[in-house]
Motif scaffolding. Structure first.
Motif, PDB file in Angstrom:
ATOM      1  N   ILE A  19      32.969  35.497  41.619  1.00 13.83           N
ATOM      2  CA  ILE A  19      31.586  35.741  41.109  1.00 13.83           C
ATOM      3  C   ILE A  19      31.682  37.007  40.126  1.00 13.83           C
ATOM      4  O   ILE A  19      31.063  37.148  39.021  1.00 13.83           O
ATOM      5  CB  ILE A  19      30.568  35.952  42.020  1.00 13.83           C
ATOM      6  CG1 ILE A  19      30.347  34.632  42.811  1.00 13.83           C
ATOM      7  CG2 ILE A  19      29.417  36.523  41.561  1.00 13.83           C
ATOM      8  CD1 ILE A  19      29.684  34.982  44.220  1.00 13.83           C
ATOM      9  N   GLU A  20      32.529  37.666  40.628  1.00 14.62           N
ATOM     10  CA  GLU A  20      32.450  39.076  39.692  1.00 14.62           C
ATOM     11  C   GLU A  20      33.441  39.224  38.536  1.00 14.62           C
ATOM     12  O   GLU A  20      33.045  40.013  37.798  1.00 14.62           O
ATOM     13  CB  GLU A  20      32.766  40.010  40.763  1.00 14.62           C
ATOM     14  CG  GLU A  20      31.393  40.554  41.599  1.00 14.62           C
ATOM     15  CD  GLU A  20      31.908  41.384  42.849  1.00 14.62           C
ATOM     16  OE1 GLU A  20      33.025  42.000  42.846  1.00 14.62           O
ATOM     17  OE2 GLU A  20      31.110  41.795  43.444  1.00 14.62           O
ATOM     18  N   THR A  21      34.604  38.526  38.649  1.00 11.46           N
ATOM     19  CA  THR A  21      35.545  38.703  37.444  1.00 11.46           C
ATOM     20  C   THR A  21      35.005  37.337  36.207  1.00 11.46           C
ATOM     21  O   THR A  21      34.485  36.654  36.762  1.00 11.46           O
ATOM     22  CB  THR A  21      36.936  38.593  37.910  1.00 11.46           C
ATOM     23  OG1 THR A  21      37.118  37.317  38.780  1.00 11.46           O
ATOM     24  CG2 THR A  21      37.261  39.799  38.608  1.00 11.46           C
ATOM     25  N   ALA A  22      35.682  37.685  35.287  1.00 10.51           N
ATOM     26  CA  ALA A  22      35.490  36.780  34.275  1.00 10.51           C
ATOM     27  C   ALA A  22      36.357  35.531  34.459  1.00 10.51           C
ATOM     28  O   ALA A  22      37.289  35.731  35.228  1.00 10.51           O
ATOM     29  CB  ALA A  22      36.016  37.290  32.614  1.00 10.51           C
ATOM     30  N   PRO A  23      35.707  34.232  34.351  1.00 14.02           N
ATOM     31  CA  PRO A  23      36.382  32.882  34.935  1.00 14.02           C
ATOM     32  C   PRO A  23      38.018  33.226  34.190  1.00 14.02           C
ATOM     33  O   PRO A  23      38.718  32.351  35.220  1.00 14.02           O
ATOM     34  CB  PRO A  23      35.556  31.954  34.442  1.00 14.02           C
ATOM     35  CG  PRO A  23      34.643  32.551  33.259  1.00 14.02           C
ATOM     36  CD  PRO A  23      34.539  33.938  33.434  1.00 14.02           C
ATOM     37  N   PHE A  24      38.279  33.568  33.162  1.00 13.10           N
ATOM     38  CA  PHE A  24      39.650  33.212  32.605  1.00 13.10           C
ATOM     39  C   PHE A  24      40.345  34.647  32.997  1.00 13.10           C
ATOM     40  O   PHE A  24      41.574  34.437  33.054  1.00 13.10           O
ATOM     41  CB  PHE A  24      39.386  32.899  31.038  1.00 13.10           C
ATOM     42  CG  PHE A  24      38.545  34.158  30.361  1.00 13.10           C
ATOM     43  CD1 PHE A  24      39.035  35.292  30.106  1.00 13.10           C
ATOM     44  CD2 PHE A  24      37.236  33.722  30.029  1.00 13.10           C
ATOM     45  CE1 PHE A  24      38.142  36.154  29.413  1.00 13.10           C
ATOM     46  CE2 PHE A  24      36.485  34.693  29.504  1.00 13.10           C
ATOM     47  CZ  PHE A  24      36.863  35.835  29.015  1.00 13.10           C
ATOM     48  N   ALA A  25      39.837  35.401  33.665  1.00 13.80           N
ATOM     49  CA  ALA A  25      40.616  36.757  33.953  1.00 13.80           C
ATOM     50  C   ALA A  25      41.238  36.632  35.251  1.00 13.80           C
ATOM     51  O   ALA A  25      40.811  36.096  36.058  1.00 13.80           O
ATOM     52  CB  ALA A  25      39.705  38.060  33.980  1.00 13.80           C
ATOM     53  N   PRO A  26      42.656  37.386  35.224  1.00 11.41           N
ATOM     54  CA  PRO A  26      43.267  37.115  36.457  1.00 11.41           C
ATOM     55  C   PRO A  26      42.528  38.127  37.494  1.00 11.41           C
ATOM     56  O   PRO A  26      41.844  38.820  37.252  1.00 11.41           O
ATOM     57  CB  PRO A  26      44.619  37.643  36.345  1.00 11.41           C
ATOM     58  CG  PRO A  26      44.549  38.300  34.843  1.00 11.41           C
ATOM     59  CD  PRO A  26      43.325  37.810  34.163  1.00 11.41           C
TER      60      PRO A  26
END
Lengths: 347, 313, 381
Positions: free
Chosen positions: B62-69
């Motif tokens: 939920i908290e990180t960008a969907p494409f970020a590791p």
């Protein structure tokens, strides 16, 4: 398989010919009868049938039938036998938990019901939109990719591999990816359009956009396929054509539009036919998107409706009728294509 | 033979074009590579995003960008562990029918294509037969589903026919696996036949005639000449068929029915994975998707050229 | 023994509703051990005829028999016939040794070690022993040709069929193989049918040649007989390079009247012609003598139009009446390479009566062929 057949042939031949060599081709040819074919010796019933078949169909007919007859019958039973059976079931009132349909009372009630069912009409329209929209968009993207890749770029193989990668994945897997891409809160698609100050959009929840969204996802999966077909077509065009157009002073755009693309007609037709078939099989994708028989509102197509009616609602006959409509749609695409290929002597 | 020749011709043309491009690197060329890279990103992002998500904890999703590791705190292998637990049985089941069905349909396709291509009988009869077979490739499977269900449930009841097998302690759900093998072979025959046929029509006619004159029967010609030369095409067909059968959901849905069945194939389990009343567990879904895609991805990465040839035919 | 007999063999292909007669009523008998060359222009049906003998094409009507046994319906694989193809048709996945042993393994029960023995011997015979373990793709064209030949020879078949086997070789190798093939055939004594469009091969290799045109057998005889005593105008024109000169003539009072000349013939020659008056006069270029001055009524005034020096001989194009322009009748003569004939010069062309051929204009049949009285060295049989 061969040995059994040979034994069968041997068993069928008259016992008096037991001393003869049984040929691997299944026929029985004795040295004697071969030497004196006009001596009036009876080749036996099997031999006579073999001879008659061969003279009608060609000299290797019976010998070659070992290779194709059984698989052909299996295929014909499962494909064409099943379609005829399906047609028959669609004329019954078969539904519910009964084991088998009652074939005594056949009518077109199920087809009439389909025409009066708004769900069916919607599904038919959606199927049509999906078929045309998906095929068109995918062909265009595939063509552009093929032209770009064919311009003598470096790392051509890597690019081609990447573009074709989604094609190797199953509908079930790509559905998971796109479910995540289209996620309302965390999906990438909404993040991207958010950059331009748009959205967020409920891609799979909004009836107005769900079908285009699905077409887009399917395009992602299959444009690599269109690219491969176009690439083969482009490679078949002699490089003189590019050079001639250049010498004639055509711009790059004009050259492709007027010289190259018209020569890709064959590639376009075969790619379009296959893509339409993929689109009709989009059932797997829609089923996996929701993990059930009912696809998102506004994205119901004949393929999903047929399975839902038959396997969820147990309306077997009604499902069969929808399947026949779907089959007719497929046939209207495939029939002309096969005739076209036959005329060009490609069969 | 002719294949390699045309390929070298193509290569020559391509090198010529490359040379031309190197001589005059322009803004246009830079634009070309930018477009190519953007498109590559377009095809990779959904996959990349799925991959990173599969390693994220519920909060990280939920908290990180969907494409970020995932950051070090958001990283977990728990979802993969869960996916393996849920899918491993299904993958075994899938292999159980995908491998035999692939091999059988390739062999049958090769035999059939041979019988319909090389032996000498009238084209006037061969062509319609081929048209019937090729049309079989394009049939929407919905048109055969209800009869298929009828066939396996009423006409050929493997659950009772093979009762001696179930007596050994094998769950009788595995009848579904056998049904899947037969079904996939039957519907795979047209495509396999077409692929092999294209290959066999390009074999040298004089070579076959020479073998016939050398005293070889049709069977021996197949065994000693055509089969040994079919190697490259077998690679193409096996890869194509395996991908198709492994990926297919519709037949498994109809023939095996429930994902809780001990014989449930991986696609069936995956379709329902990670959705529950509380909402969807995307990390688990992604991990499952990758796990299920692993065999076909491996095939694609190692045999990319054969795969491309198979789909392009 | 293996005498091959064709009796009224006909092949009709169906093309839609059209029927194409590829081979029309051909009868011929090939003796045991004979080398028969089948020759004709492309599309004459010679390859179809060969393929019918091989069993690769069905026979529409007529009978084909080998050693007095009708083999119309015997499959190729059971005919004991070996064929050398134009493309060689070697099996690409097998070594030379395997290529050569394949036929013996398939058509006989000979044990493997004997087969290997036979393959080695044949390899030695053809000088390809050191190639036996290579694959066809590692061989040159000439070597592949030898392997194809070896594959046929090792089987010791009743009949060899060869379909333009030398046409893919370069000119020098072709000449060499031509001699070698003849020697091999002589040694092996296997009945051989050899199809070619090359008349040099036809003239030099065969015991007899069969000339086909439009599916019909025109003549079957020794090469020299076909050359000197052609059965008809087609054969006369087909054999020989440059080919025979033909002039349409009409017989009137013992004189052949053409557009540009009159040619008196003796009563002996006239006796062969019967009542036919619409004729064609034929004369081979090498039989025309170029002389300084006219000395008889078989000498004609001509003008040299073009001269093509070939080194050993010259081909001279002569015109009877240069003023006629395009329509002028041309006569082609061969002279030896040291004769200098300047273009534009007037020369006298002598057409000796003992060298002329006369054909029926309507049927093309030869009515009178050249006399061979002074050619004692030629053995036509």
């Amino acid at each position: 398989m061969f040995d059994n057949l040979r034994r069968l042939f041997a068993a069928l031949s008259p016992s008096s010919r037991a001393d003869e060599e049984v040929r691997p081709d299944g026929g029985v040819v004795s040295e004697e009868s071969a030497r004196q074919p006009d001596s009036g010796s009876d080749p036996g019933p099997v031999g006579r049938v073999t001879e008659a078949l061969n003279s009608r169909f060609g000299s290797d007919f019976t010998e070659s039938s070992v290779f194709w007859l059984l698989p052909f019958l299996l295929m014909a039973l499962f494909v064409y036998g099943a379609i005829i059976w399906n047609l028959l079931i669609s004329l019954t009132d078969y539904r519910g938990f009964a084991n088998a349909p009652d074939y005594s009372n056949l009518d077109f009630e199920m087809y009439a019901r389909a025409l009066g069912d708004p769900g069916f009409i919607d599904a038919a329209i959606n199927t049509f939109v999906l078929l045309i929209g998906f095929t068109g968009v995918t062909l265009v993207v595939g063509l552009v990719l093929a032209i770009l890749i064919d311009r003598g770029i470096r790392f051509e193989n890597s690019f081609r591999t990447i573009y074709l990668l989604p094609m190797s994945l199953s509908f079930v897997v790509t559905a998971q990816f796109w479910l995540w891409m289209y996620n309302y809160n965390n999906g990438i698609v909404n993040s991207v359009i958010g950059v331009f100050g748009l959205g967020p959009v409920s891609w799979l929840g909004n009836q107005a956009v769900v079908l285009p969204a699905i077409i887009f996802a399917l395009m992602w999966q299959f444009s690599g396929y269109a690219m491969v077909v176009y690439l083969a077509g482009l490679r078949a065009i002699p490089s003189e054509h590019y050079e001639a157009a250049k010498v004639d002073g055509a711009s790059t755009m004009k050259m492709y539009w007027r010289v190259i693309i018209p020569q890709l007609k064959g590639a376009t037709i075969s790619a379009a036919v296959v893509l339409m078939v993929f689109a009709m099989k989009a059932f797997d994708f829609l089923y996996s998107l929701v993990g059930g028989y009912r696809p998102p509102n506004g994205a119901d197509i004949l393929a999903t409706k047929m399975v839902r009616e038959a396997y969820a609602n147990l309306n077997w006959a009604y499902g069969s009728a929808i399947a026949i409509v779907l089959f007719a749609m497929a046939l209207s695409v495939i029939g002309p294509y096969l005739v076209y290929e036959y005329r060009r002597d490609n069969l | 033979m002719s294949d390699t020749e045309s390929r070298t011709d193509g290569d020559a043309a391509v090198t010529a074009r490359i040379r031309q491009n190197l001589e005059q690197t322009t803004v246009e060329d830079v634009g070309l590579y930018v477009v190519l890279l953007v498109m590559a990103a377009f095809y990779l992002v959904p996959i990349e995003s799925g991959l990173v998500t599969s390693f994220k904890t519920g909060t990280a999703v939920i908290e990180t960008a969907p494409f970020a590791p995932p950051g070090p705190s958001g990283f977990t292998l728990a979802k993969w562990q869960a996916a393996v637990d849920a899918l491993l049985r299904g993958m075994g089941n899938s292999l159980l029918y995908a491998v035999p069905a692939t091999v059988i349909s390739a062999v049958v396709g090769s035999l059939m294509a041979y019988g319909l291509t090389i032996p000498n009988w009238k084209q006037a009869y061969k062509a319609p037969l081929l048209a019937i077979i090729i049309a079989g490739i394009f049939i929407p499977y919905q048109a055969v589903l209800v009869p298929l269900t009828q066939f396996w449930s009423q006409w050929v009841e493997l659950t009772s026919l093979l009762s001696f097998v179930w007596a050994l302690g094998i769950p009788n759900d595995y009848a579904g696996i056998i049904e899947l093998i037969v079904t996939h072979v039957a519907y795979g025959i047209p495509m396999c036949t077409l692929l092999f046929r294209t290959y066999y029509t390009n074999l040298s006619e004089e070579m076959i005639e020479s073998a016939r004159l050398d005293g070889a029967s049709l069977r021996r010609v197949y065994r000693r000449i055509v089969l040994p030369l079919s190697g490259p095409m077998f690679a193409v067909v096996l890869i194509y068929q395996f991908t198709q059968i492994w990926n297919d959901l519709l037949f498994t849905l109809v023939l095996v029915a429930t994902e809780s069945s001990p014989a449930a194939p991986v696609v069936l389990i995956l379709a329902g994975l990670g959705s529950s009343l509380e909402g969807q567990d995307f990390a688990l879904r992604m991990a499952g998707a990758f796990l299920a895609a692993l065999p076909t991805l491996a095939v694609y990465i190692f045999f990319g050229d054969e795969f491309a040839e198979g789909v392009a035919a | 023994m293996a005498t091959l007999e064709l009796d009224s063999v006909t092949k009709v292909f169906q093309d839609g509703n059209d029927e194409i007669v590829a081979v029309d009523d051909v009868s011929a008998s090939v003796d045991d051990g004979e080398f028969l060359v089948v020759v004709g222009p492309s599309g004459c049906g010679k390859s179809t005829m060969l393929r019918m003998i091989a069993g690769l094409e069905s026979i529409t009507s007529g009978t084909l028999s080998l050693a007095d046994r009708v083999i119309n319906d015997v499959k190729s694989q059971d005919r004991n016939i070996a064929m050398v193809f134009q493309s060689y048709a070697l099996y690409p996945h097998m070594s030379v040794r395997e290529n050569m042993s394949f036929g013996l393994e398939e058509s006989t029960d000979i044990p493997d070690d004997e087969i290997q023995q036979m393959v080695s011997e044949t390899g030695e015979l053809l000088g390809i022993s050191e190639l036996l373990d290579r694959k066809p793709s590692e061989l040159s064209g000439g070597q592949q040709q030898r392997v194809a030949l070896g594959r046929a020879i090792v089987r010791d078949p009743e009949v060899f069929l060869m379909d333009e086997p030398l046409s893919n070789l370069d000119a020098k190798l072709r000449a060499q193989m031509r001699t070698e093939l003849q020697r091999l055939q002589d040694d092996l004594g296997v009945t051989t049918i050899y199809v070619t469009h090359d008349q040099t091969e036809a003239m030099t290799m065969g015991d007899r040649i069969a000339i086909l045109n439009d599916g019909r057998l025109q003549q079957i005889s020794t090469p020299l007989e076909c050359y000197h005593k052609p059965a008809n105008k087609f054969v006369a024109g087909f054999l020989g390079e440059p080919s025979m000169n033909f002039f349409d003539v009409t017989l009137q009072d013992g004189v052949l009247r053409g557009d540009s000349f009159e040619y008196p013939i003796s009563s002996d020659v006239q006796a062969n012609l019967g009542d036919t008056t619409d004729l064609v006069l034929g004369i081979r270029p090498e039989d025309i003598e170029l002389v300084e001055s006219a000395s008889g009524d078989h000498d004609f005034e001509t003008v040299v139009d073009v001269i093509e020096p070939m080194g050993d001989e010259n081909t001279v194009y002569l015109q009877f009446d240069p003023d006629a322009g395009e329509d002028a009748e041309t006569l082609i003569a061969s002279t030896d390479g040291f004769t200098r004939v300047p273009e534009g010069d007037e020369v006298i062309a002598q057409i000796p009566e003992d060298a002329i051929h006369i054909f029926d204009r309507a049927t093309g049949d030869a009515l009178h062929n050249r006399s061979l009285d002074d050619a004692e060295t030629i053995d036509l049989e």
